[in-house]
Scaffold this motif. Structure first.
Motif, mmCIF file in Angstrom:
data_model
loop_
_atom_site.group_PDB
_atom_site.id
_atom_site.type_symbol
_atom_site.label_atom_id
_atom_site.label_comp_id
_atom_site.label_asym_id
_atom_site.label_seq_id
_atom_site.Cartn_x
_atom_site.Cartn_y
_atom_site.Cartn_z
ATOM 1 N N ASP A 114 7.171 9.498 -7.157
ATOM 2 C CA ASP A 114 7.953 8.206 -7.600
ATOM 3 C C ASP A 114 8.031 8.497 -9.118
ATOM 4 N N ARG B 106 -4.729 -2.476 -8.304
ATOM 5 C CA ARG B 106 -3.912 -1.486 -8.572
ATOM 6 C C ARG B 106 -4.337 -0.587 -9.908
ATOM 7 N N PRO B 236 5.930 -0.083 -9.326
ATOM 8 C CA PRO B 236 5.031 -0.402 -7.841
ATOM 9 C C PRO B 236 5.001 -1.540 -7.320
ATOM 10 N N PRO B 280 9.379 -6.342 0.133
ATOM 11 C CA PRO B 280 9.090 -5.111 -0.588
ATOM 12 C C PRO B 280 9.630 -3.740 0.122
ATOM 13 N N ARG B 281 9.511 -2.699 -0.486
ATOM 14 C CA ARG B 281 10.004 -1.474 -0.039
ATOM 15 C C ARG B 281 10.022 -1.248 1.331
ATOM 16 N N LYS B 282 10.748 -1.203 2.296
ATOM 17 C CA LYS B 282 10.580 -1.007 3.569
ATOM 18 C C LYS B 282 10.474 0.469 3.976
ATOM 19 N N GLU B 290 6.211 -1.127 -3.912
ATOM 20 C CA GLU B 290 5.666 -1.246 -2.400
ATOM 21 C C GLU B 290 4.952 -2.564 -2.370
ATOM 22 N N GLU B 291 4.612 -3.530 -3.234
ATOM 23 C CA GLU B 291 4.237 -4.768 -2.876
ATOM 24 C C GLU B 291 4.631 -5.777 -3.899
#
Ligand code: SF4
Lengths: 223, 487
Positions: A114, B106, B236, B280-282, B290-291
């Motif tokens: 990313d 995270r 993210p 969120p991103r599938k 992502e979350e």
């Protein structure tokens, strides 16, 4: 008890002390912006209004058709001095053989993590092209529904954003569009209405374009 | 940021004496008022005007508030189904703790924030800063205000109190390699450059929410700059924070409210971006967080909810029109209030967030002119709520005293005077005696110690009391007039 229970209990107690009737949405329809008049508005008028509003919001609008689309895109990029364009395979196909075009086609970076992809998008992508799913005439807005092939960043990070929209996808207003939308209750990850290039009036109420998103928005309206 | 509504009086006196501040606000408010007026002038509704549109906005918000607990549960259910994790916070402290733990999980250190008044309300920047998370504001106005170590002075245009010159010096002194320029395009360009760097490398994006749609589990964000989209797309992790009153039942509730919001706030038919986030991103998608987390904050809102009249406070869609039209706000600016939400909306919402004891001066800082109610797109009866809060402030333990800190504005001497007055009214002889005494001693009134006199002339009682005047008249009419006899 959890915060959730505490909050909900307080609200339920509050509701209980004022057991007002539950009304449904039909009851507050007064003052609805009229759609009745739209029936008489010709598609031509709708197109005209859509273009005017977008231009008033500093978007550049090019009217074209399927055959002229590729040429319009090239002319526009040449005028802007841009030689490189990022977009999906579908759009590349739509624009025809890139070999004949004086633009370098830049696919979405599939390799790398990313952080590397972000670096490409922030530093090495001058322009991107996407399609719009619909257009909202009342406000001059493009409805973008990003997907796996047209990721969200395409319409956001590069400083120039090109959008292809078809005239048949114009809707009179947002309510009308939502009523006709195919997604029902399971919405796509992200839907965004774009009504011009990024802007701000945060310094002394003076309008400046290119705050954080694209500073240039070019719309290709395909008849 | 420390909130100081207790200092309202000295703060407003200082603000009134600051000519630069006053001219900045005056210019800005006139600009926003004109923009709003033009935006509503062309509205074509079945009933024809703003009144009709705002009645619809009011009806939608009231319907949604009536079902608030059910809608919140539905929102939670649908968000969870979509992959958005929902958290509940009763207080600012709880909200801050939740957000910090999400970032910690995270190993995040760098946060970018989209414009969000609710994160100002909970003091998130300071909280995270103290714990090693660098939280940078990305809305241009908020960025300027943060650089200056200040708080927003307006809920829509945070840096409205500063002019280009002040911002030019601020950038020159605080940003590397930045020469002084008052050119707004250049100033925005500088901000853009600084912040793009931050977006690219941020571990977390934090934003507010304008509308949360229960039926679909969708978070809607309204903005012009694109920083909200950056915060919700590039890092993210995305954490959205919202007050519990922002939930609406269905997607079709959004367009009318959106239209009212943008027209009232900045006089736009629509903002540049209207961003709807539902997950969120599938798998298979190339970007996006992502979350995604949603923090639902109470912080005193359920107290307002418990009372039918005060509940109307929660209809607010935070457009700022009431401040732009308020004769008090336009003169003293946003900082004097000492609260996150200034102006008329601040006066009615802050007592629930901070308690009436801390905010008791705020409901009194109004001439009750009604301009705020007139322009409110969801028809909140602000003057009536101000009067209600004044009552709350003076009565503890009565039926009215439901707001935290009720009764704290009660002054023993004032209470005693009213008691004596009530007693005198029930005893006519004493009352008349007192009234005629006042009439006789009327010249002495201007020597009474009172704050009233600092801005106005002290009124004097009439020379003859009403009672005496009427008595005289009756006496005269008992003897018929000479003219009447002739005719
Ligand atoms: S009270 Fe009304 S006018 Fe004021 S910010 Fe809220 S919605 Fe806007």
């Amino acid at each position: 008890m959890s915060a959730r229970e505490n909050i909900l209990n307080r609200l339920r107690n509050g509701s209980a002390s004022h057991p007002a009737m539950h009304r449904n949405a039909a009851h507050d329809a007064c003052g609805q912006i009229s759609h009745a008049s739209n029936v008489s508005i010709t598609t031509d008028r709708m197109r005209q209004q859509f273009i005017e509003l977008l231009r008033a919001n500093h978007a550049q609008v090019m009217e074209t058709d399927d055959l002229g689309l590729a040429e319009s895109v090239v002319t526009c990029l040449q005028e802007l001095g841009i030689t490189q364009l990022m977009g999906s395979e579908e759009v590349r196909f739509l624009l025809g053989e890139q070999g004949e075009m004086p633009i370098q086609w830049q696919p979405w970076p599939t390799k790398g993590n990313d952080a590397e992809k972000k670096e490409t998008l922030f530093s090495r992508t001058p322009a991107a092209i996407t399609t719009a799913t619909a257009g909202i005439v009342e406000t001059g807005s493009l409805v973008l529904i990003p997907s796996a092939t047209e990721p969200r960043s395409l319409s956001l990070i590069p400083p120039t954003h090109l959008v292809i929209i078809r005239e048949r996808d114009l809707y009179p207003d947002l309510e009308n569009y939502i009523a006709h939308s195919p997604w029902g209750l399971s919405m796509p990850t992200n839907i965004v209405l774009v009504s011009g290039p990024s802007k701000t009036a945060d310094i002394q109420q003076t309008l400046a374009y290119g705050a954080h998103g694209p500073s240039k928005l070019v719309v290709f309206l395909v008849s | 940021m420390k909130q100081q509504p207790e200092a309202f009086h000295p703060n407003s006196t200082a603000a009134l004496a600051d000519p630069v501040l006053r001219s900045n606000f005056r210019g800005a408010m006139e600009f926003l008022r004109n923009k709003r007026r033009t935006a509503f002038a062309g509205v074509n509704t079945e009933e024809g005007d703003f009144a009709a549109l705002s009645r619809r906005g009011e009806a939608i918000k009231q319907r949604c508030l009536q079902q608030l607990p059910e809608l919140l549960e539905q929102l939670e259910q649908n968000c969870t189904r979509n992959g958005i994790q929902v958290h509940w916070a009763e207080t600012s402290q709880q909200a801050n703790e939740i957000i910090e733990s999400l970032i910690r999980a995270r190993n995040g250190r760098k946060a970018v924030k989209g414009k969000s008044m609710v994160t100002e309300e909970i003091g998130l920047n300071e909280y995270l800063g103290d714990r090693g998370v660098d939280c940078i504001e990305s809305d241009m106005g908020e960025f300027i205000v943060q650089l200056a170590g200040e708080t927003p002075s307006h809920i829509i245009m945070p840096a409205i109190h500063k002019d280009a010159g002040q911002i030019a010096s601020l950038f020159e002194n605080n940003l590397e390699d930045t020469p002084y320029t008052e050119d707004v395009d250049q100033l925005i360009g500088i901000g853009r450059q600084q912040l793009r760097e931050r977006f690219q490398h941020a571990d977390v994006g934090i934003t507010g929410v304008n509308f949360a749609v229960a039926e679909t589990g969708t978070l809607c964000l309204v903005e012009n700059e694109g920083n909200g989209r950056m915060c919700t797309t590039v890092p993210p992790l995305h954490i959205a924070v919202t007050g519990i009153e922002k939930v609406v039942a269905q997607l079709s509730d959004v367009p009318p409210l959106l239209s009212l919001l943008t027209r009232s706030a900045t006089g736009q038919k629509i903002t540049t971006y209207f961003n709807m986030i539902s997950s969120p991103r599938k798998p298979g998608e190339q970007d996006g967080p992502e979350e995604v987390h949603l923090v639902l904050l109470d912080n005193g809102r359920s107290q307002a909810f418990a009372d039918e009249e005060l509940r109307k406070t929660l209809q607010c869609i935070r457009c700022g029109a009431c401040m732009n039209h308020c004769p008090v706000y336009t003169r003293i600016g946003g900082h004097a209030y000492g609260t996150t939400y200034p102006g008329p909306i601040g006066k009615i919402v802050s007592p629930h967030l901070l308690g009436l004891d801390a905010t008791k001066d705020l409901p009194t800082a109004s001439s009750l002119c009604g301009a705020c109610e007139e322009v409110c797109p969801v028809r909140i009866p602000i003057p009536k709520l101000l009067q209600r809060l004044r009552v709350e402030s003076n009565h503890a333990g009565t039926a009215e005293g439901i707001v935290r800190g009720a009764g704290s504005g009660r002054k023993p001497l004032e209470a005693l005077v009213w008691k004596a007055w009530a007693w005198a009214c029930r005893h006519p002889a004493i009352y008349h005696r007192g009234a005629s005494l006042a009439a006789h001693g009327r010249k002495l009134f201007r020597f009474l110690p009172s704050r009233w006199k600092t801005q106005r002339t002290m009124p004097q009682p009439a020379q003859i009391t009403l009672h005496a005047a009427l008595k005289n008249r009756q006496r005269r009419s008992a003897t018929p007039c000479p003219q009447e006899k002739i005719s």
